[in-house]
Design an enzyme around this catalytic site. Structure first.
Site, PDB file in Angstrom:
ATOM      1  N   HIS A  39       0.931  -0.894  -0.113  1.00 51.06           N
ATOM      2  CA  HIS A  39      -0.265   0.268  -0.118  1.00 51.06           C
ATOM      3  C   HIS A  39       0.904   1.052  -0.211  1.00 51.06           C
ATOM      4  O   HIS A  39       2.119   1.202   0.606  1.00 51.06           O
ATOM      5  CB  HIS A  39      -0.796   0.196   1.066  1.00 51.06           C
ATOM      6  CG  HIS A  39      -1.737   0.622   1.208  1.00 51.06           C
ATOM      7  ND1 HIS A  39      -1.478   2.444   1.846  1.00 51.06           N
ATOM      8  CD2 HIS A  39      -3.354   1.252   1.212  1.00 51.06           C
ATOM      9  CE1 HIS A  39      -2.344   2.862   1.441  1.00 51.06           C
ATOM     10  NE2 HIS A  39      -3.600   2.483   1.060  1.00 51.06           N
TER      11      HIS A  39
ATOM     12  N   GLU B 217       0.573   3.776   1.603  1.00 47.56           N
ATOM     13  CA  GLU B 217       1.276   4.654   2.656  1.00 47.56           C
ATOM     14  C   GLU B 217       2.428   3.765   3.127  1.00 47.56           C
ATOM     15  O   GLU B 217       3.419   4.359   4.053  1.00 47.56           O
ATOM     16  CB  GLU B 217       0.104   5.188   3.459  1.00 47.56           C
ATOM     17  CG  GLU B 217       0.136   5.501   4.624  1.00 47.56           C
ATOM     18  CD  GLU B 217      -0.877   5.305   6.201  1.00 47.56           C
ATOM     19  OE1 GLU B 217      -2.480   5.838   5.742  1.00 47.56           O
ATOM     20  OE2 GLU B 217      -0.365   5.270   7.238  1.00 47.56           O
TER      21      GLU B 217
ATOM     22  N   THR C  27      -2.600   4.248   8.800  1.00 49.15           N
ATOM     23  CA  THR C  27      -3.255   5.280   9.715  1.00 49.15           C
ATOM     24  C   THR C  27      -4.576   4.651   9.311  1.00 49.15           C
ATOM     25  O   THR C  27      -6.088   4.885  10.128  1.00 49.15           O
ATOM     26  CB  THR C  27      -3.452   6.793   9.303  1.00 49.15           C
ATOM     27  OG1 THR C  27      -3.376   5.805   7.804  1.00 49.15           O
ATOM     28  CG2 THR C  27      -2.408   7.776   9.060  1.00 49.15           C
TER      29      THR C  27
ATOM     30  N   ASN D 125     -10.294   1.825   2.991  1.00 44.41           N
ATOM     31  CA  ASN D 125     -11.345   2.243   3.809  1.00 44.41           C
ATOM     32  C   ASN D 125     -12.806   2.083   3.029  1.00 44.41           C
ATOM     33  O   ASN D 125     -13.729   1.583   4.120  1.00 44.41           O
ATOM     34  CB  ASN D 125     -10.806   3.429   4.590  1.00 44.41           C
ATOM     35  CG  ASN D 125     -11.312   4.613   3.459  1.00 44.41           C
ATOM     36  OD1 ASN D 125     -12.949   4.832   3.506  1.00 44.41           O
ATOM     37  ND2 ASN D 125     -10.548   5.631   3.134  1.00 44.41           N
TER      38      ASN D 125
END
Ligand code: SF4
Length: 291
Positions: free
Chosen positions: A128, A130, A166, A232
């Site tokens: 990913h 991030e 996060t 998400n």
């Protein structure tokens, strides 16, 4: 039929900031490169592409020279900044402040745990964007744990410091932490183990899970709007289906099926992920109102 848009759905401040930066640049320049999709929503990406935003990958980035490139909210590893310097690329850095803080904490945490011959762990999705940015802060000397199987890679006789991507779920992170704790206590034979845990989950996302459950429960039919690549989005949609089995995942109007709107459907809820633009939810709500 009553239609309601979830007031808590839509862009988080990190995404708002990145899009504002891109739009501001595009008022002054005809084109702007963006490293990766600016947001995991193809409809919004298309809107910005029409304004001159060009999405590139890391291989294309290495070939660019003397231009401007936007860094999206997910952030980037130090290597990206080095390449920009070498190739005279001006970076428009729209890394989310929450991600930048986490990158900084990981850099410091890595230095500390290395001093005591320990390991740094990131709970997140391998590959990913991030997570790649976070891994880069340690010179790639980190174990990324995606699920319980990955925990077999750790040495429980050594100190461990853990951080989370996060957007992971709080429950999942707690579970991983408790397994590590148990295994360390067993390996070291003591209760007071050298295990440093850091709560680095963004509340912009985690606060939405209970809120979207409540919203979904209020309606006869729920249309969850999101890009298929959004992490998400997948988790928030699961929260919708947990609370209301008549929840449908859609990316745009074309995915809507008229047979969903039987005479029993008196109220429809429209909601989405942190990467779903409000204008798209509004467009969908207007379309349903006409059915
Ligand atoms: S979810 Fe949180 S960390 Fe990620 S971009 Fe949005 S505000 Fe930043």
């Amino acid at each position: 039929m009553q239609v309601e848009i979830d007031s808590k759905s839509g862009f988080c401040f990190g995404v708002v900031y990145a899009i504002e930066k891109a739009e501001q640049e595009l008022t002054e320049n005809a084109t702007l490169y963006c490293l990766g999709d600016i947001v995991h929503n193809s409809v919004e990406v298309k809107r910005l592409q029409d304004k001159g935003l060009i999405t590139i990958d890391h291989e294309q980035f290495k070939e660019l020279k003397n231009c401007k490139v936007l860094i999206r909210a997910h952030g980037e590893p130090p290597e990206t900044y080095k390449i920009a310097l070498q190739n005279n690329i001006t970076l428009i850095d729209a890394s989310c402040p929450v991600v930048l803080k986490l990158q900084n904490n990981i850099r410091n945490g890595y230095q500390e745990v290395t001093k005591i011959n320990g390991q740094l762990v990131i709970y997140g999705k391998k590959g990913h964007a991030e997570v790649n940015g976070l891994v880069g802060q340690t010179g790639n000397n980190v174990t990324v744990v995606e699920n319980e199987d990955d925990l077999d890679k750790l040495d429980y006789a050594k100190p461990i410091t853990i951080y989370s991507q996060t957007t992971k779920s709080i429950e999942g992170y707690k579970k991983i932490q408790s397994i590590i704790k148990e295994r360390m206590q067993a390996a070291l034979g003591i209760d007071d183990i050298p295990f440093s845990t850091n709560d680095t989950i963004c509340r912009q996302v985690s606060h939405r899970y209970p809120a979207i459950k409540e919203f979904a429960a209020k309606h006869d039919l729920v249309l969850f709007v999101s890009g298929r690549k959004s992490s998400n989005g997948k988790v928030l949609f699961k929260s919708c289906t947990d609370s209301n089995s008549n929840s449908k995942f859609i990316t745009d109007i074309d995915d809507i099926k008229l047979e969903w709107f039987s005479s029993q459907i008196k109220s429809v809820g429209v909601c989405g992920a942190t990467s779903t633009p409000r204008w798209l939810m509004e467009k969908i709500a207007k379309f349903i109102e006409k059915i």
